[in-house]
Design a protein around this motif. Structure first.
Motif, PDB file in Angstrom:
ATOM      1  N   LEU A   1     -60.468 -37.621  16.871  1.00  0.00           N
ATOM      2  CA  LEU A   1     -59.690 -38.110  16.863  1.00  0.00           C
ATOM      3  C   LEU A   1     -59.034 -37.998  18.426  1.00  0.00           C
ATOM      4  O   LEU A   1     -58.605 -38.900  19.232  1.00  0.00           O
ATOM      5  CB  LEU A   1     -59.045 -38.481  15.674  1.00  0.00           C
ATOM      6  CG  LEU A   1     -58.232 -39.792  15.573  1.00  0.00           C
ATOM      7  CD1 LEU A   1     -59.329 -41.141  16.417  1.00  0.00           C
ATOM      8  CD2 LEU A   1     -57.024 -40.515  14.597  1.00  0.00           C
TER       9      LEU A   1
ATOM     10  N   TYR B   1     -64.814 -47.502  20.885  1.00  0.00           N
ATOM     11  CA  TYR B   1     -64.345 -48.457  19.646  1.00  0.00           C
ATOM     12  C   TYR B   1     -64.593 -47.401  18.468  1.00  0.00           C
ATOM     13  O   TYR B   1     -65.810 -47.096  18.541  1.00  0.00           O
ATOM     14  CB  TYR B   1     -65.181 -49.676  19.663  1.00  0.00           C
ATOM     15  CG  TYR B   1     -64.971 -50.331  20.441  1.00  0.00           C
ATOM     16  CD1 TYR B   1     -63.781 -51.606  19.743  1.00  0.00           C
ATOM     17  CD2 TYR B   1     -65.145 -50.888  21.870  1.00  0.00           C
ATOM     18  CE1 TYR B   1     -63.104 -52.610  20.940  1.00  0.00           C
ATOM     19  CE2 TYR B   1     -64.708 -51.554  22.770  1.00  0.00           C
ATOM     20  CZ  TYR B   1     -64.126 -52.168  22.090  1.00  0.00           C
ATOM     21  OH  TYR B   1     -62.857 -53.184  23.063  1.00  0.00           O
ATOM     22  N   ILE B   2     -64.139 -46.704  17.505  1.00  0.00           N
ATOM     23  CA  ILE B   2     -64.613 -46.925  16.102  1.00  0.00           C
ATOM     24  C   ILE B   2     -64.309 -47.127  14.384  1.00  0.00           C
ATOM     25  O   ILE B   2     -63.618 -48.547  14.830  1.00  0.00           O
ATOM     26  CB  ILE B   2     -63.515 -45.230  16.123  1.00  0.00           C
ATOM     27  CG1 ILE B   2     -62.018 -46.059  16.069  1.00  0.00           C
ATOM     28  CG2 ILE B   2     -64.134 -44.203  16.815  1.00  0.00           C
ATOM     29  CD1 ILE B   2     -60.771 -44.468  16.308  1.00  0.00           C
ATOM     30  N   GLY B   3     -64.712 -46.532  13.760  1.00  0.00           N
ATOM     31  CA  GLY B   3     -64.291 -47.428  12.551  1.00  0.00           C
ATOM     32  C   GLY B   3     -65.491 -47.633  11.628  1.00  0.00           C
ATOM     33  O   GLY B   3     -65.629 -47.813  10.560  1.00  0.00           O
TER      34      GLY B   3
ATOM     35  N   HIS C   1     -65.910 -45.134   8.556  1.00  0.00           N
ATOM     36  CA  HIS C   1     -64.663 -45.472   7.700  1.00  0.00           C
ATOM     37  C   HIS C   1     -64.763 -45.620   6.198  1.00  0.00           C
ATOM     38  O   HIS C   1     -64.919 -47.023   5.954  1.00  0.00           O
ATOM     39  CB  HIS C   1     -63.806 -46.379   7.744  1.00  0.00           C
ATOM     40  CG  HIS C   1     -62.139 -46.432   7.636  1.00  0.00           C
ATOM     41  ND1 HIS C   1     -61.255 -45.606   7.860  1.00  0.00           N
ATOM     42  CD2 HIS C   1     -61.669 -47.173   6.693  1.00  0.00           C
ATOM     43  CE1 HIS C   1     -60.184 -45.145   6.863  1.00  0.00           C
ATOM     44  NE2 HIS C   1     -60.533 -46.742   7.046  1.00  0.00           N
TER      45      HIS C   1
ATOM     46  N   VAL D   1     -64.138 -38.384  12.536  1.00  0.00           N
ATOM     47  CA  VAL D   1     -63.052 -39.021  13.634  1.00  0.00           C
ATOM     48  C   VAL D   1     -62.360 -40.364  12.082  1.00  0.00           C
ATOM     49  O   VAL D   1     -61.609 -40.841  12.363  1.00  0.00           O
ATOM     50  CB  VAL D   1     -63.969 -39.675  14.884  1.00  0.00           C
ATOM     51  CG1 VAL D   1     -62.997 -41.046  15.247  1.00  0.00           C
ATOM     52  CG2 VAL D   1     -64.017 -38.598  15.555  1.00  0.00           C
ATOM     53  N   ASP D   2     -63.782 -40.735  11.939  1.00  0.00           N
ATOM     54  CA  ASP D   2     -62.809 -42.273  11.440  1.00  0.00           C
ATOM     55  C   ASP D   2     -62.485 -41.948   9.608  1.00  0.00           C
ATOM     56  O   ASP D   2     -61.898 -42.836   9.401  1.00  0.00           O
ATOM     57  CB  ASP D   2     -64.457 -43.035  11.535  1.00  0.00           C
ATOM     58  CG  ASP D   2     -64.999 -44.027  12.441  1.00  0.00           C
ATOM     59  OD1 ASP D   2     -64.075 -43.730  13.272  1.00  0.00           O
ATOM     60  OD2 ASP D   2     -66.581 -43.958  12.268  1.00  0.00           O
TER      61      ASP D   2
END
Lengths: 203, 374
Positions: free
Chosen positions: B340, B46-48, B51, B372-373
């Protein structure tokens, strides 16, 4: 823009594709080819399997909102032949964009397609796990779209004021930015300086 | 009555949540492990959490502001992140970068690769279970490089030193001596790590044969950087599509053989020696001159068009896809994140490994969550 040193000319790719998959290519440019969105998986599979193009890796997958339609851009690269191919799928339906997922061809599309869905709202048919990636489920908008307002404007509820200040392009005249007062750029400084110099009023 | 030896136990999978606030996830990253005993059966990342909408923000910023913002997307290798952005702007605006600026950019990017890899070595040591020593060693070496960056740009992380067209200002007069001084300690630092970790039996037992990924799978998942080179794929943007002056210096692309956690570690270590080699050659060829073009427009305007610029950042291919409709800001900007893409292969590398090794696998692809985010 001239193509990069190792970027294949779009015309060469288009000619080969025209012979193999008639009707898939709808536009050819120096740097990229444009294909029909419903054929994009066939096109990428053919480029992936073809010996002369050998597009082994999906390097980058992204999308561009063009107000009337979407472009989904695929940057493919061959590691053995050391070249890059740029394929653009034109998604005509701006209201409900949908195109086939390329995950069956490139596993590397897994999170990148989810990112495009999350931020641009383009759905990929056949993607195994199409959920929001960065934002949360239930977020009512797709922020990278050019008509993105803000959470407050969509829901009518008071939200974090920072979210309400997004400038965006006017659909009727793309040169104009709505909410442009919230942008601080050198251009505005320069024009403010000129206006101040000539008229000296209004500030 | 004798109990049947083939008695079947009913087993139940267990879900473990790792992160988002956990030292071994290298930032705000969360993964849910499904485990059977000690063996990982499934990984869902789970990413974000970090962000910030960098791509959308950059649509409202002009090119000068955007290059500074790129630092925030990759804070451990900010020079490399800026480089892709300013090269994209230069391609669209048709700017020719002076020789001196190119050599300095190259030196700083390689130094940034060294500092980023030192960060990896230290953090990876902790992942393996070597507490303290390598982390502090790495910090000491990284500190010397960061100090140098501070002397040059005035900042320790967010440099904003590369500008479209060249550099913000010239480097200090003692630049060459300072870089040589830093390289001296860096060379010793690399040697220390080689002796401390590579030749450590426990370390090797822990990392060899763990989290293997084949060359075909690594290509298919879109991996890049040292993580794919460890699987034996000689993919390096500096060699495939030389930018700056990489074609003019002598260096080798380091590849591994097995694609396991050890190879991903060792590739980075050997790559650092190559970086030192590159910097030494750059220093010899660095001559005085201008650092921004003579005819630099006061207001930078890009031609309509689009460009995809990729460079080799410490974690892999850091790409900038910039669409311009003319004017002084991008119409659309996409940051191609190496982390990512590398993260996509995490599931395949971790399944059927032990829980403790799943942490190693995550550490070995050296993710930076800000990249990544975005």
């Amino acid at each position: 823009m001239p193509a990069g040193p190792h970027q294949l000319l779009g015309h060469r790719v288009a000619d080969a594709l025209e012979a193999a998959l008639p009707g898939a290519v709808i536009g050819r440019h120096v740097e990229w080819i444009e294909v029909r969105s419903d054929r994009v998986r066939d096109v990428l599979r053919w480029l992936h399997d073809s010996e002369s193009f050998d597009a082994a890796q999906l390097s980058n997958l992204t999308s561009v909102d063009r107000h009337t339609h979407f472009e989904v851009v695929y940057h493919l690269q061959s590691l053995d032949l050391n070249h890059q191919i740029v394929v653009k799928a034109i998604v005509e339906d701006h209201e409900n964009p949908l195109l086939p997922s390329v995950y069956p061809v490139y596993k590397g599309a897994l999170l990148q397609e989810r990112e495009v869905y999350d931020l641009m709202g383009i759905r990929f048919d056949g993607h195994p796990d199409l959920r929001r990636l960065f934002l949360w489920e239930g977020y009512p908008a797709f922020p990278l779209r050019k008509d993105f307002l803000s959470l407050g404007q969509i829901t009518g509820k008071a939200v974090n004021p920072g979210l309400q200040r997004f400038p965006f392009e006017d659909k009727e005249s793309p040169d104009r930015m709505l909410n442009a007062g919230n942008i601080v750029t050198g251009e505005r400084e320069a024009s403010a300086g000129n206006a101040g110099g000539s008229a000296g009023a209004g500030h | 009555m004798v109990a049947s030896p083939q008695h079947e136990f009913e087993t139940q999978d267990l879900l473990i949540n790792v992160g988002p606030q956990h030292p071994s996830t290298h930032g705000v990253f969360r993964m849910v492990l499904t485990i059977d005993g000690e063996v990982v059966k499934d990984v869902v990342p789970y990413i974000g959490y970090l962000h910030r909408g960098a791509e959308k923000l950059c649509e409202t910023m002009d090119f000068r502001q955007g290059s500074g913002f790129m630092d925030r997307t990759e804070y451990l290798a900010a020079h490399n992140a800026e480089l892709s952005y300013v090269m994209a702007v230069e391609a669209l605006a048709g700017l020719e970068v002076p020789e001196r600026a190119q050599w300095i950019r190259m030196i700083l990017c390689e130094l940034n690769r060294l500092s980023s890899h030192f960060m990896f070595l230290g953090a990876f040591g902790i992942d393996v279970g070597v507490f303290g020593t390598p982390f502090i060693y790495a910090w000491r070496e990284r500190e010397a490089i960061i100090d140098l960056f501070e002397e040059i740009s005035g900042d320790r992380m967010m440099y904003a030193y590369f500008r479209p067209g060249g550099l913000a200002w010239d480097v200090p007069l003692n630049f060459k001596e300072r870089v040589r001084e830093v390289l001296k300690s860096t060379r010793q630092g690399i040697k220390d790590f080689d002796e401390l970790l590579t030749q450590n039996e426990i370390f090797r037992a822990r990392t060899e044969g763990v989290g293997t990924i084949s060359a075909e799978d690594a290509i298919d998942w879109g991996m890049s950087g040292p993580s794919i080179r460890a699987s034996g794929v000689p993919l390096d943007v500096r060699r495939e599509e030389p930018y700056l002056k990489y074609a003019d210096v002598d260096w080798d692309v380091i590849t591994g053989e097995n694609g396991d956690v050890f190879d991903r570690y060792y590739c980075r270590l050997l790559e650092m020696r190559e970086s030192v080699k590159i910097i030494e050659q750059c220093l010899e060829r660095l001559e005085s001159g201008i650092i921004v073009p003579d005819k630099m427009p006061r207001m930078l305007r890009a031609a309509p068009g689009e460009v995809y610029i990729r460079t080799e950042a410490p974690r892999g291919e850091y790409g900038i896809y910039m669409v311009s409709k003319g004017g002084n800001r991008p119409y659309r900007l996409k940051v191609r994140s190496a982390c990512l893409s590398n993260l996509q292969a995490l599931r395949q590398m971790s399944v059927d490994q032990y829980v403790a090794d799943a942490i190693l696998v995550l550490g070995s692809i050296d993710i930076v969550l800000s990249e990544v985010d975005r």
